[in-house]
Design an enzyme around this catalytic site. Structure first.
Site, short mmCIF file in Angstrom:
data_model
loop_
_atom_site.label_atom_id
_atom_site.label_comp_id
_atom_site.label_asym_id
_atom_site.label_seq_id
_atom_site.Cartn_x
_atom_site.Cartn_y
_atom_site.Cartn_z
CE LYS A 180 28.15 -7.05 0.91
NZ LYS A 180 29.64 -7.42 0.03
CG ASN A 181 32.25 -8.41 1.50
OD1 ASN A 181 31.26 -9.33 0.67
ND2 ASN A 181 33.52 -7.70 1.42
CB CYS B 292 29.13 -2.78 -9.72
SG CYS B 292 30.33 -2.51 -8.44
NE ARG C 239 33.93 -5.05 -8.59
CZ ARG C 239 33.08 -5.33 -7.72
NH1 ARG C 239 31.80 -4.75 -7.69
NH2 ARG C 239 33.43 -5.85 -6.46
CG ASP D 268 34.98 -3.23 0.73
OD1 ASP D 268 34.88 -4.54 0.93
OD2 ASP D 268 35.09 -2.94 -0.08
NE ARG E 219 25.08 -5.90 -3.33
CZ ARG E 219 25.85 -5.00 -3.21
NH1 ARG E 219 26.52 -3.63 -3.91
NH2 ARG E 219 27.58 -5.65 -2.97
C1 EPZ Z 1 36.29 -8.04 -3.32
O1 EPZ Z 1 34.92 -8.26 -4.62
C2 EPZ Z 1 34.70 -7.55 -2.07
N1 EPZ Z 1 33.56 -8.14 -2.59
C3 EPZ Z 1 34.78 -6.27 -2.15
O2 EPZ Z 1 33.71 -5.49 -1.22
C4 EPZ Z 1 35.79 -5.16 -2.01
O3 EPZ Z 1 35.67 -4.17 -2.34
C5 EPZ Z 1 36.66 -5.86 -2.88
O4 EPZ Z 1 36.87 -7.26 -2.63
C6 EPZ Z 1 38.64 -5.46 -2.63
O5 EPZ Z 1 38.15 -5.55 -1.26
C7 EPZ Z 1 33.05 -9.83 -1.96
O6 EPZ Z 1 34.23 -10.30 -1.61
C8 EPZ Z 1 31.57 -10.35 -2.66
P1 EPZ Z 1 38.62 -8.16 -6.47
P2 EPZ Z 1 36.76 -8.39 -5.70
O7 EPZ Z 1 38.43 -8.65 -7.35
O8 EPZ Z 1 36.50 -9.71 -5.56
C9 EPZ Z 1 40.20 -5.66 -10.45
C10 EPZ Z 1 31.85 -4.60 -0.74
O9 EPZ Z 1 31.36 -3.59 -0.32
N2 EPZ Z 1 39.92 -6.79 -10.97
O10 EPZ Z 1 39.76 -7.51 -4.93
O11 EPZ Z 1 35.16 -7.89 -6.71
C11 EPZ Z 1 39.15 -5.16 -10.08
O12 EPZ Z 1 38.56 -4.10 -10.83
C12 EPZ Z 1 32.65 -5.36 -2.59
O13 EPZ Z 1 31.41 -5.41 -0.15
C13 EPZ Z 1 40.25 -7.03 -12.71
O14 EPZ Z 1 41.17 -6.56 -12.83
O15 EPZ Z 1 37.64 -7.37 -5.93
C14 EPZ Z 1 38.89 -4.06 -8.95
O16 EPZ Z 1 40.14 -2.75 -9.45
C15 EPZ Z 1 32.65 -3.70 -2.97
N3 EPZ Z 1 40.19 -8.38 -12.34
C16 EPZ Z 1 40.64 -4.82 -8.59
O17 EPZ Z 1 41.20 -6.00 -9.13
C17 EPZ Z 1 39.21 -9.52 -12.44
O18 EPZ Z 1 38.94 -10.27 -13.07
C18 EPZ Z 1 40.29 -5.42 -6.74
O19 EPZ Z 1 39.31 -6.12 -6.94
C19 EPZ Z 1 39.12 -9.20 -11.07
C20 EPZ Z 1 39.37 -8.27 -10.04
#
Ligand code: EPZ
Length: 416
Positions: free
Chosen positions: A20-21, A114, A119, A303, A395
């Site tokens: 998915k990712n 979410c 997020r 995850d 999803r």
């Molecule tokens: C990706 O989300 C994945 N989704 C998530 O999978 C996964 O849990 C996550 O990466 C971590 O591996 C997809 O790839 C579609 P991040 P993403 O930006 O990109 C903070 C699932 O279950 N952050 O690496 O949103 C954020 O709040 C989903 O398949 C900021 O503060 O994750 C989090 O605490 C859930 N500011 C941390 O960084 C930003 O601008 C990591 O988030 C962006 C993120």
């Protein structure tokens, strides 16, 4: 609703769905060129449908050809994503960089929060502003302009997966070289790089903390088979670990989930893997393991936290979990406690003490991976567990119920 009767061991073989990712950022990347691209091994997921709806809104033609998803972005004529489509999928912000690179401007609303807590997208916006984009944030709307993006160095304050991907996509449309430092290292980013290179882009370094993009290249459509879903794989391995039995998984690179398989081995499973398979055997009586601390790849994936926790609910001993990535990723715990799980929460820390038995109950999904954890708990509980709000599960899993049934689970989906 999913009804599952516990107490049955699982055994069999399974080919894991496409990741998915991986697919979500690749679908965004498909609009970087005016051409047709085909994504093979594309999983049929609600989030993929949501991405297809965004692409169609933008003017692309999207259609399934067997298990492949074909995207023709030659007719792209819009650069806005309406609120309804943005809210349907949290990660729709991944389209921002690609729309900006293709159209020079973009208008979209803030993605909804979410179940995992807020997020934020500040890292995404900072990265795009560093490339020269002007982004106005007002009333939950983002208005972006960036006719002439210029390659430069982007330093991410934390290795955000989505921000890394947005920066890569926008950098393809920028003049000159962009260096993304402190980039996320997830395998799905390596898969996005592979897709972009097939389109003719110059991208290298994915999988390391430094990704380098030489923008401004002419791009064309391509055909790409996305990698297997390592989190879906971790889910099935955890299911068999919990119930006892044996499983052989195909279609996923064992190196991408080595922290999970190591933890499962520590818990008492026997695991062997080669280029083509991951094989797990379990007696169903596991033991507690060293503390599980989630961290960016190659650390233990956030995850996989919920599903691995579910596998340990009846283990002998205690396991400490520390969730370092998301603020609110223990919402499945209260539901597991309804089934008799012994889990204590202290902020980012969850202490799981194994119990002899779990009791079937009616429980409610709170998010994608938390929902899968409830199903895994039901597989090992006395009696029948009814899992509600299963749209969360859809999803990210193309057929969790069918896959588990094929492994011998007594499980079925019942129209609520
Ligand atoms: C990706 O989300 C994945 N989704 C998530 O999978 C996964 O849990 C996550 O990466 C971590 O591996 C997809 O790839 C579609 P991040 P993403 O930006 O990109 C903070 C699932 O279950 N952050 O690496 O949103 C954020 O709040 C989903 O398949 C900021 O503060 O994750 C989090 O605490 C859930 N500011 C941390 O960084 C930003 O601008 C990591 O988030 C962006 C993120």
């Amino acid at each position: 609703m999913i009804a599952v009767e516990g107490g049955h061991g699982l055994r069999g073989e399974l080919t894991v769905q496409g990741a998915k990712n991986s697919v979500l950022p690749i679908l965004a990347a498909a609009i970087l060129c005016r051409d047709v691209s085909v994504i093979e091994n594309c999983p049929r997921l609600e989030d993929v449908d949501a991405s297809a709806a965004i692409l169609r809104h933008l003017g692309c033609r999207v259609r399934w050809v067997g298990e492949d998803l074909e995207v023709d972005s030659s007719g792209l004529s819009r650069w806005d994503i309406p609120d309804g489509l943005m809210r349907r999928m949290r990660s729709s912000v991944i389209f921002l960089g690609a729309i900006l690179a293709r159209c020079g401007r973009a208008a979209l609303s803030y993605p909804g929060g979410c179940e995992l807590g807020p997020r934020p997208i500040d890292l995404h916006l900072t990265a795009l502003r560093t490339l020269g984009a002007h982004i106005e944030e007002r009333g939950g709307q983002l208005r972006c302009r960036g006719e002439r993006l210029r390659g430069t160095e982007i330093v991410l304050s934390l290795p955000s997966v989505g921000a890394t991907e947005n920066a890569m996509l926008a950098a393809c449309g920028a003049d000159g070289v962009t260096v993304i430092s402190n980039a996320a290292r997830e395998p799905e980013i390596m898969d996005l790089q592979a897709f972009l290179r097939k389109m003719g882009a110059s991208v290298r370094g994915a999988g390391t903390s430094t990704v380098i993009v030489e923008g401004g290249r002419p791009l064309h459509g391509c055909r790409h088979r996305c990698i297997g879903d390592r989190i879906a794989a971790a889910t099935y391995l955890s299911a068999v670990a919990a119930t006892g039995g044996e499983i052989t998984l195909r279609g996923v690179d064992y190196r991408y989930l080595s922290t999970v398989t190591t933890a499962l081995s520590q818990a008492g499973c026997r695991i062997s893997s080669d280029e083509q398979h991951i094989r797990l055997r379990s007696t169903g009586r596991l033991r507690g393991v060293c503390p599980i601390r989630t961290s960016p790849h190659p650390g233990f994936p956030t995850d996989a936290q919920a599903v691995f926790m579910a596998a340990l609910l009846r283990s002998q001993g205690t396991t400490v979990f520390v969730e370092n990535i998301f603020q609110n990723r223990y919402r499945h715990v209260a539901e597991l406690q309804r089934m008799g799980a012994n889990i204590r929460l202290e902020g980012r820390v969850a202490v799981v003490c194994g119990v002899e038995r779990l009791c079937g109950a009616t429980v409610r999904c709170t998010d994608l991976r938390g929902g899968a954890a409830l199903v895994l708990a039901g597989l090992q509980a006395d009696g029948v567990t009814q899992v509600e709000e299963i749209h969360h599960i859809k999803r990210g899993y193309s057929d969790l119920t069918g896959d588990l049934a094929r492994l011998g689970a007594k499980i079925q989906e019942i129209e609520a």
